[in-house]
Motif scaffolding. Structure first.
Motif, mmCIF file in Angstrom:
data_model
loop_
_atom_site.group_PDB
_atom_site.id
_atom_site.type_symbol
_atom_site.label_atom_id
_atom_site.label_comp_id
_atom_site.label_asym_id
_atom_site.label_seq_id
_atom_site.Cartn_x
_atom_site.Cartn_y
_atom_site.Cartn_z
ATOM 1 N N LYS A 36 0.853 -1.191 0.000
ATOM 2 C CA LYS A 36 0.000 0.000 0.000
ATOM 3 C C LYS A 36 0.883 1.234 0.000
ATOM 4 O O LYS A 36 1.789 1.362 0.828
ATOM 5 C CB LYS A 36 -0.905 0.009 1.227
ATOM 6 C CG LYS A 36 -2.011 1.069 1.172
ATOM 7 C CD LYS A 36 -3.005 0.846 2.297
ATOM 8 C CE LYS A 36 -4.193 1.787 2.173
ATOM 9 N NZ LYS A 36 -5.200 1.541 3.214
ATOM 10 N N ILE A 37 0.653 2.126 -0.959
ATOM 11 C CA ILE A 37 1.476 3.326 -1.103
ATOM 12 C C ILE A 37 0.594 4.547 -1.362
ATOM 13 O O ILE A 37 -0.525 4.418 -1.858
ATOM 14 C CB ILE A 37 2.492 3.191 -2.261
ATOM 15 C CG1 ILE A 37 1.764 2.956 -3.595
ATOM 16 C CG2 ILE A 37 3.507 2.089 -1.972
ATOM 17 C CD1 ILE A 37 2.683 2.977 -4.811
ATOM 18 N N PRO A 38 1.087 5.750 -1.019
ATOM 19 C CA PRO A 38 0.385 6.964 -1.430
ATOM 20 C C PRO A 38 0.495 7.135 -2.944
ATOM 21 O O PRO A 38 1.479 6.699 -3.552
ATOM 22 C CB PRO A 38 1.148 8.080 -0.709
ATOM 23 C CG PRO A 38 2.018 7.405 0.296
ATOM 24 C CD PRO A 38 2.289 6.047 -0.224
ATOM 25 N N LEU A 39 -0.505 7.767 -3.538
ATOM 26 C CA LEU A 39 -0.490 8.028 -4.972
ATOM 27 C C LEU A 39 -0.433 9.523 -5.240
ATOM 28 O O LEU A 39 -1.072 10.320 -4.539
ATOM 29 C CB LEU A 39 -1.740 7.464 -5.646
ATOM 30 C CG LEU A 39 -1.874 5.959 -5.839
ATOM 31 C CD1 LEU A 39 -3.104 5.658 -6.689
ATOM 32 C CD2 LEU A 39 -0.624 5.349 -6.461
ATOM 33 N N PHE A 40 0.329 9.884 -6.267
ATOM 34 C CA PHE A 40 0.394 11.267 -6.724
ATOM 35 C C PHE A 40 -0.020 11.267 -8.191
ATOM 36 O O PHE A 40 0.792 11.018 -9.075
ATOM 37 C CB PHE A 40 1.814 11.806 -6.569
ATOM 38 C CG PHE A 40 1.905 13.324 -6.580
ATOM 39 C CD1 PHE A 40 0.856 14.111 -7.016
ATOM 40 C CD2 PHE A 40 3.060 13.956 -6.146
ATOM 41 C CE1 PHE A 40 0.932 15.497 -7.022
ATOM 42 C CE2 PHE A 40 3.169 15.345 -6.148
ATOM 43 C CZ PHE A 40 2.099 16.113 -6.581
ATOM 44 N N PRO A 41 -1.295 11.521 -8.492
ATOM 45 C CA PRO A 41 -1.737 11.567 -9.895
ATOM 46 C C PRO A 41 -1.202 12.815 -10.595
ATOM 47 O O PRO A 41 -1.349 13.935 -10.106
ATOM 48 C CB PRO A 41 -3.266 11.616 -9.782
ATOM 49 C CG PRO A 41 -3.582 11.220 -8.366
ATOM 50 C CD PRO A 41 -2.420 11.691 -7.554
ATOM 51 N N LEU A 42 -0.541 12.609 -11.734
ATOM 52 C CA LEU A 42 0.022 13.698 -12.520
ATOM 53 C C LEU A 42 -0.182 13.394 -13.996
ATOM 54 O O LEU A 42 -0.334 12.233 -14.382
ATOM 55 C CB LEU A 42 1.528 13.849 -12.242
ATOM 56 C CG LEU A 42 1.956 14.281 -10.843
ATOM 57 C CD1 LEU A 42 3.453 14.061 -10.675
ATOM 58 C CD2 LEU A 42 1.595 15.743 -10.605
ATOM 59 N N LYS A 72 10.753 7.216 5.205
ATOM 60 C CA LYS A 72 11.668 6.746 4.151
ATOM 61 C C LYS A 72 10.974 5.754 3.213
ATOM 62 O O LYS A 72 11.482 4.651 2.945
ATOM 63 C CB LYS A 72 12.928 6.119 4.763
ATOM 64 C CG LYS A 72 13.795 7.102 5.510
ATOM 65 C CD LYS A 72 15.046 6.435 6.050
ATOM 66 C CE LYS A 72 16.037 7.445 6.614
ATOM 67 N NZ LYS A 72 15.466 8.311 7.655
ATOM 68 N N LYS A 73 9.817 6.152 2.724
ATOM 69 C CA LYS A 73 9.076 5.282 1.818
ATOM 70 C C LYS A 73 8.766 6.013 0.511
ATOM 71 O O LYS A 73 8.816 7.244 0.432
ATOM 72 C CB LYS A 73 7.790 4.789 2.458
ATOM 73 C CG LYS A 73 6.747 5.860 2.723
ATOM 74 C CD LYS A 73 5.500 5.261 3.375
ATOM 75 C CE LYS A 73 4.404 6.301 3.586
ATOM 76 N NZ LYS A 73 3.212 5.717 4.246
ATOM 77 N N CYS A 74 8.469 5.224 -0.509
ATOM 78 C CA CYS A 74 8.157 5.767 -1.828
ATOM 79 C C CYS A 74 6.670 6.117 -1.932
ATOM 80 O O CYS A 74 5.851 5.657 -1.148
ATOM 81 C CB CYS A 74 8.500 4.748 -2.913
ATOM 82 S SG CYS A 74 10.251 4.378 -3.102
ATOM 83 N N PHE A 75 6.345 6.933 -2.920
ATOM 84 C CA PHE A 75 4.959 7.132 -3.321
ATOM 85 C C PHE A 75 4.839 6.736 -4.783
ATOM 86 O O PHE A 75 5.843 6.511 -5.473
ATOM 87 C CB PHE A 75 4.500 8.579 -3.091
ATOM 88 C CG PHE A 75 5.267 9.615 -3.854
ATOM 89 C CD1 PHE A 75 4.861 10.020 -5.127
ATOM 90 C CD2 PHE A 75 6.395 10.217 -3.303
ATOM 91 C CE1 PHE A 75 5.552 10.997 -5.829
ATOM 92 C CE2 PHE A 75 7.104 11.200 -4.000
ATOM 93 C CZ PHE A 75 6.677 11.579 -5.261
ATOM 94 N N GLY A 76 3.617 6.617 -5.260
ATOM 95 C CA GLY A 76 3.399 6.199 -6.634
ATOM 96 C C GLY A 76 2.990 7.358 -7.520
ATOM 97 O O GLY A 76 2.091 8.127 -7.170
#
Length: 235
Positions: A36-42, A72-76
């Motif tokens: 489960k990751i945060p999403l950044f729609p672009l 220290k985690k990635c987002f999508g």
């Protein structure tokens, strides 16, 4: 931007896009695992190893970035259009902050990491989250001959478009070149989305070669016609 407009005017149907509007559950394969990751729609397509500078101004994305930095985690990063979200995106790792503003805005530098496919959206927080399948490349890599051909065709395209050599990406022909060439490709986002969705370096390299073969004849014809006009050979 100039290159994109130029390609749109010249190539038209030569660019084949694959865009999935909306999100649906996808079957998991043996090369996937769900997180489960945060999403950044672009309105962009991010590729692995690509550098992405971002200006963060909305409060929800300030919160998202602060959380990613703290944990220290990635987002999508996932492409968004009026039709919806693409199913396939790419995780982004925040390399560093480039600057802070008095009102809380910030500039960050990110690095593309790994493609993913959205399994389930979660809108319970201020920023969008999703359960995603992180997907490894399947199949065998492209051959050295195919990598060399792909790089040479890309170079010829840039040369015919009148681009500086600095526009050519740094490549290691001993490894896969399809992602850096896809990222550097001055094509439309639909085609880039199609390339990101391919799961094999061999398949992605072959698709790029097909693309170059479809557009280079038109560019070569344009170069010959332009040269003839300059030399006074056309009435």
């Amino acid at each position: 931007m100039r290159l994109n407009r130029h390609l749109n005017d010249i190539f038209g149907a030569a660019k084949i896009g694959l865009f999935c509007s909306g999100v649906r559950p996808l079957a998991r394969g043996h090369n996937r695992h769900c997180v489960k990751i945060p999403l950044f729609p672009l309105d962009i397509v991010l590729f692995p190893a690509a550098v992405l500078p971002l200006h963060i101004f909305e409060q929800r994305y300030r919160d998202m970035v602060a959380e990613c930095l703290a944990e220290k985690k990635c987002f999508g990063v996932v492409r968004a259009t009026r039709e919806g979200l693409s199913v396939v995106g790419c995780t982004a790792e925040i390399m560093r902050k480039l600057g802070n503003y008095p009102d809380g805005r910030m500039d960050i530098l990110c690095h593309g990491r790994q493609p993913f496919e959205i399994e389930l959206l979660d809108s319970t927080r201020s920023f969008l989250q999703a359960e995603v399948d992180l997907v490894e490349n399947d199949g065998i890599p492209a051959t050295r001959k195919a990598r060399e051909q792909c790089a040479a065709l890309h170079f010829e395209m840039l040369e015919l478009l009148g681009e500086e050599l600095s526009a050519f990406p740094s490549l290691d022909l001993d490894g896969a070149v399809s992602f850096p060439l896809s990222n550097a490709l001055p094509g439309d986002l639909d085609f880039k989305q199609e390339l990101l969705a391919l799961r094999s370096d061999q398949e992605r390299t072959a698709r790029l070669i097909d693309f170059y073969h479809s557009v280079l004849p038109k560019l070569r014809t344009g170069r010959v016609a332009s040269s003839a006009v300059r030399n006074g050979h056309v009435m």
